[in-house]
Design a protein around this motif. Structure first.
Motif, mmCIF file in Angstrom:
data_model
loop_
_atom_site.group_PDB
_atom_site.id
_atom_site.type_symbol
_atom_site.label_atom_id
_atom_site.label_comp_id
_atom_site.label_asym_id
_atom_site.label_seq_id
_atom_site.Cartn_x
_atom_site.Cartn_y
_atom_site.Cartn_z
ATOM 1 N N TYR A 92 17.974 50.243 -53.017
ATOM 2 C CA TYR A 92 18.923 49.799 -54.033
ATOM 3 C C TYR A 92 18.691 48.366 -54.526
ATOM 4 C CZ TYR A 92 21.514 54.034 -52.923
ATOM 5 O OH TYR A 92 21.881 55.342 -52.740
ATOM 6 N N SER A 93 17.963 47.560 -53.773
ATOM 7 C CA SER A 93 17.697 46.189 -54.211
ATOM 8 C C SER A 93 16.269 45.790 -53.853
ATOM 9 C CB SER A 93 18.702 45.227 -53.566
ATOM 10 O OG SER A 93 18.597 43.935 -54.123
ATOM 11 N N PRO A 94 15.279 46.573 -54.308
ATOM 12 C CA PRO A 94 13.900 46.326 -53.871
ATOM 13 C C PRO A 94 13.290 45.054 -54.432
ATOM 14 C CG PRO A 94 13.946 48.017 -55.575
ATOM 15 C CD PRO A 94 15.381 47.731 -55.219
ATOM 16 N N GLY A 95 13.769 44.613 -55.583
ATOM 17 C CA GLY A 95 13.123 43.491 -56.231
ATOM 18 C C GLY A 95 13.888 42.190 -56.191
ATOM 19 N N ALA A 96 15.043 42.172 -55.535
ATOM 20 C CA ALA A 96 15.867 40.959 -55.546
ATOM 21 C C ALA A 96 16.660 40.857 -54.247
ATOM 22 C CB ALA A 96 16.825 40.987 -56.734
ATOM 23 N N PRO A 97 16.884 39.629 -53.755
ATOM 24 C CA PRO A 97 17.766 39.454 -52.587
ATOM 25 C C PRO A 97 19.168 39.952 -52.917
ATOM 26 C CG PRO A 97 16.532 37.443 -53.066
ATOM 27 C CD PRO A 97 16.352 38.342 -54.240
ATOM 28 N N ALA A 98 19.818 40.564 -51.947
ATOM 29 C CA ALA A 98 21.109 41.219 -52.177
ATOM 30 C C ALA A 98 22.279 40.310 -51.858
ATOM 31 C CB ALA A 98 21.200 42.484 -51.329
ATOM 32 N N ARG A 99 23.338 40.476 -52.633
ATOM 33 C CA ARG A 99 24.632 39.870 -52.319
ATOM 34 C C ARG A 99 25.355 40.837 -51.382
ATOM 35 N NH1 ARG A 99 24.169 40.268 -57.836
ATOM 36 N NH2 ARG A 99 23.926 38.353 -59.055
#
Length: 292
Positions: A92-99
């Motif tokens: 669900y968030s492969p390209g960005a650090p998650a909140r």
């Protein structure tokens, strides 16, 4: 009860298990991952989602053995949650650090994982969790003995004759819980048994005590390896205050592990902040995370 933010559920394969993933909001909105705590499930965040003022894509899994995710019907190992979170972020968030918002056990999983994979977390709001009280080495034989005894037979959950009885129990347990919220939780965080009775939607094997000692120094080493901002949300009658109010030096020692850590308190609130003060929690979420 009128719910202003309807959720939708998705069934996905995570590490060989069928996971239930609950979504609120549009897929193209900024992603916000919410991780529930022990003996809880994803629908518990409904009241907080309702109180958010901005448009978010909120994603909340039922951890393995909770809610509508697959149950093992045997003992669980805590490290598996790190692998499950890793797989969820890959999906669900492969390209960005998650909140991430992590309540209780959800905060424990995310904060330890964040030390192993600091690049995967962009910020963590840790709700009423700052680790457990440490065990002493001499407690090890008793911990193993308790685990062996509990593992001999199938553990059981308390059974309720109706959803109304479960809602009444929730109100008895938490005086701050509004009746309409208790009704919602009894509907969405419980399952019906074949005989028409109800239990909370949690595998009873989660109640079996761990045979392993809690080693806070190892946990703190993971916290020190985190690079993302971390905000601890405390409840005035929650677990963090119960454990550390009389030991402020220990609270500060643990908070000092985070390279960018801060604390925000919520009054008139117990451990289940998302039930007691969801509006205040939502405000802290949106003040902590940059909306983009």
């Amino acid at each position: 009860m009128q719910i202003s933010a309807p959720s939708r559920c998705e069934r996905v394969a995570i590490n060989g298990l069928t996971y239930n993933i609950r979504h609120w909001g549009e897929d193209d909105a900024p992603l916000l991952l919410m991780l529930h705590g022990w003996m809880d499930s994803s629908a518990s965040f409904q009241f907080t989602v309702d109180a958010l003022r901005h448009s978010w894509h909120v994603l909340a899994p039922d951890w393995r053995g909770y809610g509508q995710s697959e149950w093992l019907n045997r003992a669980y190992w805590f490290a598996d949650y790190y692998a499950d979170l890793d797989a969820l972020l890959d999906r669900y968030s492969p390209g960005a650090p998650a909140r991430i918002v992590g309540h209780s056990m959800g905060g424990a999983v995310a904060s330890i994982y964040g030390g192993a994979r600091p690049e995967r977390i962009g910020g963590l709001l840790m709700v009423d969790f700052l680790g457990l009280l440490p065990n002493e080495a001499h407690e090890a034989p008793g911990c193993i003995r308790a685990w062996l005894e509990h593992s001999r037979g199938a553990p059981k959950l308390r059974i309720y004759a109706s959803r109304e009885q479960l809602a009444a129990r929730l109100l008895q347990f938490n005086a701050r819980l509004l009746p309409e919220r208790a009704t919602f939780l009894a509907l969405h965080c419980a399952i019906e048994l074949p005989d028409g009775r109800f239990v909370v939607a949690c595998d009873p094997w989660h109640k079996v005590p761990s045979p392993q000692l809690y080693r806070v120094e190892e946990v703190m080493a993971c916290w020190r390896a985190m690079t993302a901002p971390v905000r601890l949300v405390t409840a005035d009658e929650g677990y963090v205050m119960q454990r550390f109010q009389k030991h402020p030096e220990e609270l500060q020692r643990r908070m000092a592990c985070f390279v960018n850590g801060s604390i925000a308190g919520i009054d008139d609130c117990g451990h289940n902040v998302q039930h007691d003060q969801p509006e205040k929690l939502a405000a802290l979420i949106e003040s902590f995370f940059t909306y983009q």
